[in-house]
Design an enzyme around this catalytic site. Structure first.
Site, PDB file in Angstrom:
ATOM      1  N   SER A 127      16.049-105.233  43.445  1.00 28.66           N
ATOM      2  CA  SER A 127      16.589-105.325  42.086  1.00 28.66           C
ATOM      3  C   SER A 127      18.102-105.338  42.094  1.00 28.66           C
ATOM      4  O   SER A 127      18.699-106.325  42.478  1.00 28.66           O
ATOM      5  CB  SER A 127      16.030-104.282  41.127  1.00 28.66           C
ATOM      6  OG  SER A 127      16.322-104.707  39.794  1.00 28.66           O
ATOM      7  N   HIS A 187      30.962 -99.530  37.342  1.00 34.29           N
ATOM      8  CA  HIS A 187      32.162 -99.815  36.560  1.00 34.29           C
ATOM      9  C   HIS A 187      33.110 -98.644  36.758  1.00 34.29           C
ATOM     10  O   HIS A 187      32.692 -97.483  36.626  1.00 34.29           O
ATOM     11  CB  HIS A 187      31.825 -99.974  35.080  1.00 34.29           C
ATOM     12  CG  HIS A 187      30.692-100.919  34.847  1.00 34.29           C
ATOM     13  ND1 HIS A 187      30.850-102.294  34.851  1.00 34.29           N
ATOM     14  CD2 HIS A 187      29.374-100.696  34.666  1.00 34.29           C
ATOM     15  CE1 HIS A 187      29.676-102.866  34.651  1.00 34.29           C
ATOM     16  NE2 HIS A 187      28.760-101.914  34.543  1.00 34.29           N
ATOM     17  N   CYS A 213      12.659-102.024  42.170  1.00 34.72           N
ATOM     18  CA  CYS A 213      11.265-102.313  41.844  1.00 34.72           C
ATOM     19  C   CYS A 213      10.395-101.802  42.985  1.00 34.72           C
ATOM     20  O   CYS A 213      10.831-101.731  44.132  1.00 34.72           O
ATOM     21  CB  CYS A 213      11.058-103.812  41.675  1.00 34.72           C
ATOM     22  SG  CYS A 213      11.981-104.487  40.287  1.00 34.72           S
TER      23      CYS A 213
END
Length: 129
Positions: free
Chosen positions: A68, A73, A88
């Site tokens: 995935s 940030h 996943c």
């Protein structure tokens, strides 16, 4: 299909230089993902321009994983980072790999405060990981 989605909000990160070092951050995050046993298939990183007052811009970036993704940030002006690790569990349970990666990333930033959240995603009624 089911998966585990981990997030963390970090404040008071000790290494302020890492929050603005795009290439160094990319190398560190990639190495942590690979060390956790996840498969990097792509990535993109962006450093924002410095502010008018000279404050360095932060970085936003992500690794695309076969399992995935990882996204982060940085906000150097407030010594903060947000992290997002989602895996996943289609052919196997990657939950421990996600937890190991999140732990490595949190350790990398050395926050004074960290808030963690976990969400089980996928099939309704799936077993909790």
């Amino acid at each position: 299909m089911n998966g585990l989605h981990l997030t963390a909000d970090l404040a008071g990160c000790a290494d302020s230089g890492l929050l603005i070092d795009g290439p160094g951050l990319a190398r560190s995050v990639r190495a942590a993902a690979e060390e956790a046993g996840l498969t990097v298939v792509g990535e993109h990183w962006h450093r924002f321009p410095d502010a008018a007052d000279g404050q360095p811009g932060g970085i936003t970036g992500m690794l695309l994983l076969a399992e995935s993704h990882v996204a982060l940030h940085t906000w150097p002006e407030i010594a903060s980072v947000t992290l997002d690790v989602y895996v996943c569990n289609y052919e196997g349970d990657n939950s421990e790999k996600a937890r190991a990666l999140m732990a490595a990333l949190v350790a990398l930033f050395q926050p004074a405060d960290a808030r963690h959240h976990a969400l089980v995603r996928g099939r309704l009624g799936a077993e909790v990981l």
